[in-house]
Design a protein around this motif. Structure first.
Motif, PDB file in Angstrom:
ATOM      1  N   MET A   1       0.840  -1.195   0.000  1.00 29.67           N
ATOM      2  CA  MET A   1       0.000   0.000   0.000  1.00 29.67           C
ATOM      3  C   MET A   1       0.876   1.247   0.000  1.00 29.67           C
ATOM      4  SD  MET A   1      -2.827   1.238   2.808  1.00 29.67           S
ATOM      5  CE  MET A   1      -3.934  -0.091   2.398  1.00 29.67           C
ATOM      6  N   ASP A   2       0.505   2.214  -0.838  1.00 28.01           N
ATOM      7  CA  ASP A   2       1.275   3.449  -0.894  1.00 28.01           C
ATOM      8  C   ASP A   2       1.145   4.199   0.426  1.00 28.01           C
ATOM      9  OD1 ASP A   2       1.980   2.942  -3.486  1.00 28.01           O
ATOM     10  OD2 ASP A   2       0.245   3.978  -4.328  1.00 28.01           O
ATOM     11  N   PRO A   3       2.224   4.860   0.857  1.00 26.20           N
ATOM     12  CA  PRO A   3       2.146   5.600   2.120  1.00 26.20           C
ATOM     13  C   PRO A   3       1.189   6.773   2.018  1.00 26.20           C
ATOM     14  CG  PRO A   3       4.187   6.094   0.938  1.00 26.20           C
ATOM     15  CD  PRO A   3       3.538   4.952   0.212  1.00 26.20           C
ATOM     16  N   LEU A   4       0.599   7.113   3.147  1.00 23.90           N
ATOM     17  CA  LEU A   4      -0.306   8.266   3.193  1.00 23.90           C
ATOM     18  C   LEU A   4       0.501   9.553   3.195  1.00 23.90           C
ATOM     19  CD1 LEU A   4      -2.810   6.996   5.892  1.00 23.90           C
ATOM     20  CD2 LEU A   4      -3.320   7.342   3.475  1.00 23.90           C
ATOM     21  N   PRO A   5      -0.124  10.671   2.800  1.00 29.09           N
ATOM     22  CA  PRO A   5       0.558  11.972   2.897  1.00 29.09           C
ATOM     23  C   PRO A   5       0.960  12.273   4.335  1.00 29.09           C
ATOM     24  CG  PRO A   5      -1.410  12.136   1.538  1.00 29.09           C
ATOM     25  CD  PRO A   5      -1.446  10.778   2.156  1.00 29.09           C
ATOM     26  N   ASP A   6       1.948  13.131   4.492  1.00 31.46           N
ATOM     27  CA  ASP A   6       2.470  13.485   5.811  1.00 31.46           C
ATOM     28  C   ASP A   6       1.369  14.106   6.677  1.00 31.46           C
ATOM     29  OD1 ASP A   6       4.021  14.104   7.968  1.00 31.46           O
ATOM     30  OD2 ASP A   6       5.193  15.673   6.959  1.00 31.46           O
ATOM     31  N   ILE A   7       1.219  13.609   7.886  1.00 32.33           N
ATOM     32  CA  ILE A   7       0.197  14.113   8.802  1.00 32.33           C
ATOM     33  C   ILE A   7       0.640  15.388   9.509  1.00 32.33           C
ATOM     34  CG2 ILE A   7       1.022  12.798  10.793  1.00 32.33           C
ATOM     35  CD1 ILE A   7      -2.672  13.447   9.852  1.00 32.33           C
ATOM     36  N   ALA A   8       1.939  15.688   9.482  1.00 32.26           N
ATOM     37  CA  ALA A   8       2.471  16.813  10.259  1.00 32.26           C
ATOM     38  C   ALA A   8       1.784  18.150   9.969  1.00 32.26           C
ATOM     39  CB  ALA A   8       3.985  16.935  10.042  1.00 32.26           C
ATOM     40  N   PRO A   9       1.549  18.518   8.702  1.00 29.63           N
ATOM     41  CA  PRO A   9       0.891  19.810   8.452  1.00 29.63           C
ATOM     42  C   PRO A   9      -0.504  19.904   9.079  1.00 29.63           C
ATOM     43  CG  PRO A   9       1.884  18.969   6.442  1.00 29.63           C
ATOM     44  CD  PRO A   9       1.942  17.867   7.444  1.00 29.63           C
ATOM     45  N   PHE A  10      -1.213  18.777   9.093  1.00 24.70           N
ATOM     46  CA  PHE A  10      -2.555  18.771   9.667  1.00 24.70           C
ATOM     47  C   PHE A  10      -2.495  18.894  11.198  1.00 24.70           C
ATOM     48  CE2 PHE A  10      -2.652  16.490   5.646  1.00 24.70           C
ATOM     49  CZ  PHE A  10      -3.709  17.119   4.994  1.00 24.70           C
ATOM     50  N   ARG A  11      -1.494  18.287  11.797  1.00 25.45           N
ATOM     51  CA  ARG A  11      -1.324  18.420  13.245  1.00 25.45           C
ATOM     52  C   ARG A  11      -0.958  19.855  13.621  1.00 25.45           C
ATOM     53  NH1 ARG A  11       1.801  12.667  13.961  1.00 25.45           N
ATOM     54  NH2 ARG A  11       0.015  11.428  14.685  1.00 25.45           N
TER      55      ARG A  11
ATOM     56  N   ALA B   1      -8.636   5.087   2.962  1.00 22.44           N
ATOM     57  CA  ALA B   1      -9.530   5.770   2.018  1.00 22.44           C
ATOM     58  C   ALA B   1     -10.185   6.983   2.683  1.00 22.44           C
ATOM     59  CB  ALA B   1     -10.590   4.799   1.508  1.00 22.44           C
ATOM     60  N   GLU B   2     -10.641   6.817   3.925  1.00 21.58           N
ATOM     61  CA  GLU B   2     -11.260   7.930   4.649  1.00 21.58           C
ATOM     62  C   GLU B   2     -10.252   9.057   4.887  1.00 21.58           C
ATOM     63  OE1 GLU B   2     -13.004   6.469   8.224  1.00 21.58           O
ATOM     64  OE2 GLU B   2     -14.320   5.043   7.202  1.00 21.58           O
ATOM     65  N   LEU B   3      -9.025   8.698   5.197  1.00 21.67           N
ATOM     66  CA  LEU B   3      -7.993   9.704   5.448  1.00 21.67           C
ATOM     67  C   LEU B   3      -7.673  10.505   4.192  1.00 21.67           C
ATOM     68  CD1 LEU B   3      -5.633   7.653   7.759  1.00 21.67           C
ATOM     69  CD2 LEU B   3      -6.662   9.844   8.356  1.00 21.67           C
ATOM     70  N   LEU B   4      -7.592   9.829   3.067  1.00 23.72           N
ATOM     71  CA  LEU B   4      -7.286  10.523   1.821  1.00 23.72           C
ATOM     72  C   LEU B   4      -8.374  11.541   1.489  1.00 23.72           C
ATOM     73  CD1 LEU B   4      -5.877   7.644  -0.390  1.00 23.72           C
ATOM     74  CD2 LEU B   4      -4.625   9.594   0.526  1.00 23.72           C
ATOM     75  N   HIS B   5      -9.629  11.159   1.682  1.00 26.62           N
ATOM     76  CA  HIS B   5     -10.729  12.095   1.430  1.00 26.62           C
ATOM     77  C   HIS B   5     -10.690  13.253   2.432  1.00 26.62           C
ATOM     78  CE1 HIS B   5     -13.235  10.391  -1.782  1.00 26.62           C
ATOM     79  NE2 HIS B   5     -12.751   9.223  -1.392  1.00 26.62           N
ATOM     80  N   ALA B   6     -10.370  12.953   3.678  1.00 23.85           N
ATOM     81  CA  ALA B   6     -10.331  14.001   4.703  1.00 23.85           C
ATOM     82  C   ALA B   6      -9.171  14.961   4.490  1.00 23.85           C
ATOM     83  CB  ALA B   6     -10.242  13.366   6.092  1.00 23.85           C
ATOM     84  N   MET B   7      -8.082  14.467   3.925  1.00 21.99           N
ATOM     85  CA  MET B   7      -6.912  15.316   3.699  1.00 21.99           C
ATOM     86  C   MET B   7      -7.089  16.248   2.510  1.00 21.99           C
ATOM     87  SD  MET B   7      -3.734  12.745   4.479  1.00 21.99           S
ATOM     88  CE  MET B   7      -3.169  12.442   6.165  1.00 21.99           C
ATOM     89  N   ILE B   8      -8.099  15.980   1.699  1.00 24.34           N
ATOM     90  CA  ILE B   8      -8.412  16.876   0.590  1.00 24.34           C
ATOM     91  C   ILE B   8      -9.703  17.599   0.965  1.00 24.34           C
ATOM     92  CG2 ILE B   8      -8.949  17.058  -1.865  1.00 24.34           C
ATOM     93  CD1 ILE B   8      -7.402  14.475  -2.279  1.00 24.34           C
TER      94      ILE B   8
ATOM     95  N   LEU C   1      -5.612  14.545  -5.303  1.00 20.14           N
ATOM     96  CA  LEU C   1      -4.824  13.537  -4.590  1.00 20.14           C
ATOM     97  C   LEU C   1      -3.406  13.482  -5.146  1.00 20.14           C
ATOM     98  CD1 LEU C   1      -4.692  11.283  -2.502  1.00 20.14           C
ATOM     99  CD2 LEU C   1      -5.563   9.710  -4.253  1.00 20.14           C
ATOM    100  N   ALA C   2      -3.282  13.577  -6.478  1.00 25.33           N
ATOM    101  CA  ALA C   2      -1.958  13.563  -7.088  1.00 25.33           C
ATOM    102  C   ALA C   2      -1.138  14.762  -6.640  1.00 25.33           C
ATOM    103  CB  ALA C   2      -2.085  13.546  -8.610  1.00 25.33           C
ATOM    104  N   THR C   3      -1.801  15.904  -6.500  1.00 23.57           N
ATOM    105  CA  THR C   3      -1.115  17.102  -6.020  1.00 23.57           C
ATOM    106  C   THR C   3      -0.656  16.916  -4.577  1.00 23.57           C
ATOM    107  OG1 THR C   3      -2.510  18.464  -7.455  1.00 23.57           O
ATOM    108  CG2 THR C   3      -1.332  19.595  -5.701  1.00 23.57           C
ATOM    109  N   LEU C   4      -1.500  16.282  -3.779  1.00 24.75           N
ATOM    110  CA  LEU C   4      -1.192  16.084  -2.359  1.00 24.75           C
ATOM    111  C   LEU C   4      -0.059  15.097  -2.156  1.00 24.75           C
ATOM    112  CD1 LEU C   4      -2.194  16.816   0.550  1.00 24.75           C
ATOM    113  CD2 LEU C   4      -3.648  14.785   0.410  1.00 24.75           C
ATOM    114  N   THR C   5      -0.051  14.035  -2.965  1.00 25.52           N
ATOM    115  CA  THR C   5       0.931  12.964  -2.761  1.00 25.52           C
ATOM    116  C   THR C   5       2.134  13.064  -3.684  1.00 25.52           C
ATOM    117  OG1 THR C   5      -0.215  11.531  -4.345  1.00 25.52           O
ATOM    118  CG2 THR C   5      -0.895  11.388  -2.028  1.00 25.52           C
TER     119      THR C   5
END
Length: 372
Positions: free
Chosen positions: A1-11, A96-103, A354-358
């Protein structure tokens, strides 16, 4: 599975919002406080889901290690194998939920929408198709429980529409209709064609999020307002009073006309609604232009100069040229059944964001329909 985007900016953003909410003056602006509170709640959920995703990853690693451990009890290995599938499913669902929430959604997605439909090239045929598109969007709105309020229109001699402006109110209207902006091309044999030849005509559609006064500040000194007698159908009252209103916004040169109501005040109010919405859309387009390299066409730029869709009646075909989507159900489409088209556009928009985010490459899209 591809890694999720960095959570640090959201924190970091969550920490900023927590600090703002702890400030004694936080509730002096109730509207802003409500917006910040909603964003903070979403970020809390996002961070919690991210932690759950990490826990599921650790649990999967432990279960896999246990299954590989030859010295482990057979019953434990069997138990680990039984849990592994459920853990993988849970982790995939969280991802999947995280990817939608991050956008995050566009700020205007929940807005009501002003739509402007204008006949382009093609004369009477273009105006007839403009009227059909107005009916299409009205039927689509009706099916979703939205309300359509005509604001201004100009009829053609053959019963079509040279132009129509209308407001659609309801839940998440702009989210569903924002990708309809652009040039719509129709190919068919016009009713006025005696030799059975296929003609090509165009209609332009503009989709504007309804702007509120707090969104766009307009200096009254920047407006030139003129009134005149309305023309066309509408009864004696319309034609004998100075009810038609035209507003010129001098800094931008934008001109809005409204004459559908008998009341000058109502026409002025509607014209101001359209003007604010156009100014808000212009501001959004300027912001989106910064990302033009990634998000081209209406799925980001809002550019109305490009053909976005073809309605080919002889072949019963609808083609959206931005995403290469072709459907063969034109009669249903013309009755307002455009859910599949909009869903495909929303999916393409999500993939680009998503492509922009990742940083992943965006898959190329093309139209499979022949150029005619």
């Amino acid at each position: 599975m591809d890694p999720l985007p960095d959570i640090a900016p959201f924190r970091r953003r969550l920490d900023e919002l927590d600090a703002q909410m702890a400030d004694a003056s936080f509730y002096t602006n109730p509207r802003k406080a409500a917006e910040i509170s909603r964003e903070q709640q979403k970020l809390v959920q996002l961070v919690n889901d991210y932690r759950a995703h990490e826990r599921a990853g650790r649990d999967i690693a432990e279960a896999e290690a246990l299954m590989r451990d030859a010295a482990a009890d057979a019953d434990l290995r069997e138990l680990a194998a039984g849990e592994l599938e459920a853990l993988r499913t849970k982790r995939a669902s969280l991802a999947a939920e995280l990817l939608h929430a991050m956008i995050p959604p566009e700020p205007t997605d929940s807005r009501n929408t002003v739509m402007e439909i204008r006949a382009g090239t093609g004369g009477d045929e273009a105006s007839l198709f403009a009227a059909e598109l107005f009916r299409l969007y009205s039927k689509f709105a009706e099916g979703r429980g939205w309300k359509v309020q005509p604001m201004s229109s100009s009829a053609s001699d053959r019963g079509g529409l040279k132009e129509v402006i209308f407001l659609i109110t309801g839940a998440d209207v702009y989210k569903w209709l924002k990708f309809e902006s652009g040039v719509h091309r129709v190919q068919r044999v016009p009713v006025t064609e005696a030799n059975g030849r296929i003609h090509t005509s165009t209609v332009t559609v503009a989709v504007l999020p309804e702007a509120e006064e707090v969104d766009v500040q307009i200096d009254p000194q920047d407006l030139e307002i003129t009134v005149s007698r309305a023309s066309g159908p509408g009864g004696q009252g319309v034609n004998t009073t100075d009810s038609a209103v035209q507003i010129l916004h001098k800094p931008t040169g934008l001109i809005v006309q409204c004459a559908d109501e008998r009341s000058q005040l109502k026409n002025k109010a509607r014209a101001m609604t359209v003007l604010r919405s156009r100014l808000l859309k212009r501001r959004e387009e300027e912001e989106h232009a910064k990302y033009a390299a990634v998000r081209r066409s209406q799925i980001g730029s809002g550019d109305r100069s490009e053909r976005i869709r073809t309605y080919n009646f002889p072949q019963n075909r609808l083609t959206d040229h931005r995403i290469g989507l072709t459907l063969y159900n034109l009669p249903q489409v013309m009755e307002g059944d455009i859910d599949a088209v909009i869903a495909a556009l929303q999916k393409a928009d999500f993939e680009e964001k998503l492509a922009t985010l990742t940083g992943a490459p965006i898959a190329a899209r093309r139209s499979d329909a022949p150029e005619e």
